[in-house]
Motif scaffolding. Structure first.
Motif, PDB file in Angstrom:
ATOM      1  N   ASP A 288       0.808  -1.213   0.000  1.00  0.00           N
ATOM      2  CA  ASP A 288       0.000   0.000   0.000  1.00  0.00           C
ATOM      3  C   ASP A 288       0.840   1.261   0.000  1.00  0.00           C
ATOM      4  OD1 ASP A 288      -2.310  -1.496  -0.052  1.00  0.00           O
ATOM      5  OD2 ASP A 288      -2.444  -1.619   2.123  1.00  0.00           O
ATOM      6  N   GLY A 289       2.140   1.099   0.157  1.00  0.00           N
ATOM      7  CA  GLY A 289       3.027   2.250   0.066  1.00  0.00           C
ATOM      8  C   GLY A 289       2.894   3.225   1.222  1.00  0.00           C
ATOM      9  N   LEU A 290       2.439   2.751   2.376  1.00  0.00           N
ATOM     10  CA  LEU A 290       2.322   3.652   3.524  1.00  0.00           C
ATOM     11  C   LEU A 290       3.700   3.857   4.158  1.00  0.00           C
ATOM     12  CD1 LEU A 290      -0.895   2.428   5.413  1.00  0.00           C
ATOM     13  CD2 LEU A 290      -0.690   3.965   3.458  1.00  0.00           C
ATOM     14  N   THR A 291       3.876   5.005   4.798  1.00  0.00           N
ATOM     15  CA  THR A 291       5.093   5.196   5.578  1.00  0.00           C
ATOM     16  C   THR A 291       4.942   4.414   6.877  1.00  0.00           C
ATOM     17  OG1 THR A 291       4.271   7.075   6.826  1.00  0.00           O
ATOM     18  CG2 THR A 291       5.308   7.551   4.703  1.00  0.00           C
ATOM     19  N   HIS A 292       6.049   4.202   7.555  1.00  0.00           N
ATOM     20  CA  HIS A 292       5.932   3.445   8.795  1.00  0.00           C
ATOM     21  C   HIS A 292       5.100   4.202   9.831  1.00  0.00           C
ATOM     22  CE1 HIS A 292       9.812   5.176  10.796  1.00  0.00           C
ATOM     23  NE2 HIS A 292       9.394   5.959   9.856  1.00  0.00           N
ATOM     24  N   ARG A 293       5.070   5.542   9.720  1.00  0.00           N
ATOM     25  CA  ARG A 293       4.170   6.313  10.611  1.00  0.00           C
ATOM     26  C   ARG A 293       2.710   5.987  10.311  1.00  0.00           C
ATOM     27  NH1 ARG A 293       7.686   9.739  12.877  1.00  0.00           N
ATOM     28  NH2 ARG A 293       9.447  10.082  11.487  1.00  0.00           N
ATOM     29  N   GLN A 294       2.427   5.954   9.027  1.00  0.00           N
ATOM     30  CA  GLN A 294       1.039   5.629   8.638  1.00  0.00           C
ATOM     31  C   GLN A 294       0.693   4.196   9.023  1.00  0.00           C
ATOM     32  OE1 GLN A 294       1.672   6.761   4.514  1.00  0.00           O
ATOM     33  NE2 GLN A 294       0.178   8.419   4.701  1.00  0.00           N
ATOM     34  N   VAL A 295       1.666   3.300   8.896  1.00  0.00           N
ATOM     35  CA  VAL A 295       1.436   1.918   9.306  1.00  0.00           C
ATOM     36  C   VAL A 295       1.120   1.877  10.796  1.00  0.00           C
ATOM     37  CG1 VAL A 295       2.502  -0.365   9.600  1.00  0.00           C
ATOM     38  CG2 VAL A 295       2.894   0.915   7.497  1.00  0.00           C
ATOM     39  N   ALA A 296       1.898   2.618  11.581  1.00  0.00           N
ATOM     40  CA  ALA A 296       1.678   2.655  13.023  1.00  0.00           C
ATOM     41  C   ALA A 296       0.287   3.201  13.337  1.00  0.00           C
ATOM     42  CB  ALA A 296       2.753   3.503  13.695  1.00  0.00           C
ATOM     43  N   ALA A 297      -0.076   4.292  12.642  1.00  0.00           N
ATOM     44  CA  ALA A 297      -1.384   4.896  12.897  1.00  0.00           C
ATOM     45  C   ALA A 297      -2.501   3.940  12.492  1.00  0.00           C
ATOM     46  CB  ALA A 297      -1.504   6.210  12.121  1.00  0.00           C
TER      47      ALA A 297
END
Lengths: 244, 192
Positions: free
Chosen positions: B155-164
């Motif tokens: 999905d190409g999320l950043t690890h911050r977005q993954v965490a959120a």
């Protein structure tokens, strides 16, 4: 402070923002262990089977044009009238480029020589595009082998795929044979028997790109010059040889 | 008819050999590399962008990187496939984020357009796992690892977005992504 060492996984999956990415890249330059780890992760990610989807055929020319700035294709495309501005996205230009590429001279370079493949390589195939496609099919075969060939001192190359049973001859700057004459390729069997694999004449700039049947048990190939249309057996001077 | 050994002496036209030719400006070799890896690259670009037009732009950008970067490709450090797919993935993620930030500027955050689709994810994991070897490796991932890897890679999320998205601390997201890769690496290396 970010622990860059710990971000290699996120880096490998492109899960970092630009700032973090730069920080990790700076860290990688000085940390061989992380570089090794990253290389391993990339192989892992690269080995995950991706569903292969054939891109639209016209994309190849667009990609080649964008990457190489190949002027031959671009110039041909530039001859076309401008479309209305609303239609002038790169995407909409693609079909036009395809048509242009099929008709235009294409930069052709194999084996270190650059030249132009323009005129169709009669009589083996009908167009520059077809010649490139045929050569590429051999060149991308799993068992493709590139063999240098001495043809009249030019830097010719031969690509052979035994699995496909095909041999591709690629040359630039091949002299145009005496009026009406052609080049003829002969398969030489282990016992010395020669059989014709086909005839060709160079296109513009002496470019040749032909794909011929390699034959089941060919020990070498010989190229001669022959009268128009070729001969039943070699009569002219031998101008080139390719040996297994 | 097919001979298992190479009778003809010459250079094997391996993908890394072709990339070497690309580094010398050989357009035909470039086309050969494109033909070998564009289908996998396009599949990956489609998976990340979920849009045919974006995926085609991504492929164009990534193969421009191939053309320009061929000289620095190190065949001892990476396979051509991993290298090309790495370039495609990076361009795809960049593209998705750019599109996303443009959307974010032009309209209120529409949760629906940012929710990674779960059905899609399941499908992706299925499709990826066509090969038994890799399927076995993927099976070794915990559901949490798999989810983190999917969000980051597919999905190409950043690890911050993954965490959120997973509602876990940043460090946990980071660790899960890395653990997933470590597990896969170990599983694939065991297998050799």
């Amino acid at each position: 402070m970010i622990d860059n060492h710990d971000l290699v996984g996120a880096y490998a999956t492109d899960a970092l923002d630009d700032e973090e990415r730069s920080a990790v890249e700076a860290h990688l330059r000085g940390c061989a262990a992380c570089r090794d780890e990253l290389a391993a992760y990339r192989e892992v990610l690269g080995s995950l089977p991706t569903r292969a989807v054939a891109p639209p055929p016209e994309l190849e020319d667009r990609v080649v044009l964008a990457a190489t700035g190949s002027t031959t294709v671009a110039d041909a495309a530039a001859d076309r009238p401008e479309r209305p501005s609303a239609d002038r996205s790169r995407r909409r230009r693609a079909p036009m480029l395809l048509a242009a590429a099929a008709a235009a001279a294409m930069v052709f370079a194999l084996g270190g020589v650059a030249g132009r493949l323009s005129a169709p390589v009669a009589p083996v195939d009908g167009s520059g595009r077809a010649a490139v496609d045929a050569v590429l099919a051999v060149a991308t075969a799993a068992d493709a082998t590139f063999v240098p060939a001495d043809v009249m001192g030019t830097d010719a190359r031969v690509v052979i795929s035994e699995e496909m049973g095909k041999v591709a001859f690629v040359a630039t700057d091949l002299p145009t044979p005496a009026k009406g004459e052609c080049y003829q390729v002969w398969r030489v069997a282990p016992d010395g028997t020669k059989s014709s694999a086909g005839v060709f004449t160079p296109g513009a700039d002496g470019v040749v790109a032909v794909v011929l049947d390699a034959g089941a048990d060919t020990a070498s190939f010989v190229i001669t010059t022959e009268p128009p249309g070729g001969s039943k057996e070699p009569t002219g001077a031998m101008v080139g040889q390719v040996t297994a | 008819m097919t001979s298992p050994s190479r009778r003809w002496e010459g250079e094997s036209a391996s993908p890394s050999w072709l990339v070497g030719r690309v580094a010398d400006g050989d357009e035909v070799a470039f086309r050969a590399v494109y033909r070998l890896f564009a289908p996998a690259g396009y599949g990956l670009a489609l998976r990340v962008t979920r849009d045919a037009h974006l995926a085609q732009d991504v492929l164009q950008e990534a193969f421009t990187d191939v053309w320009r970067g061929a000289g620095s490709f190190d065949p001892d450090a990476a396979s051509v496939r991993a290298w090309v797919l790495m370039l495609v993935h990076r361009r795809a993620v960049d593209r998705v984020r750019r599109e996303q930030s443009e959307r974010d500027r032009s309209q209120a955050w529409a949760a629906s357009s940012h929710q990674p689709g779960h059905d899609h994810a399941a499908e992706v994991v299925e499709l990826r796992a066509e090969h038994r070897r890799v399927r076995a490796a993927l099976d070794r991932l915990s559901p949490l690892q798999r989810e983190a890897l999917r969000l980051a890679y597919d999905d190409g999320l950043t690890h911050r977005q993954v965490a959120a998205h997973l509602d876990v601390p940043l460090g946990t997201a980071k660790t899960r992504i890395r653990d997933a890769l470590r597990t896969l690496r170990a599983a694939l290396e065991d297998d050799l």
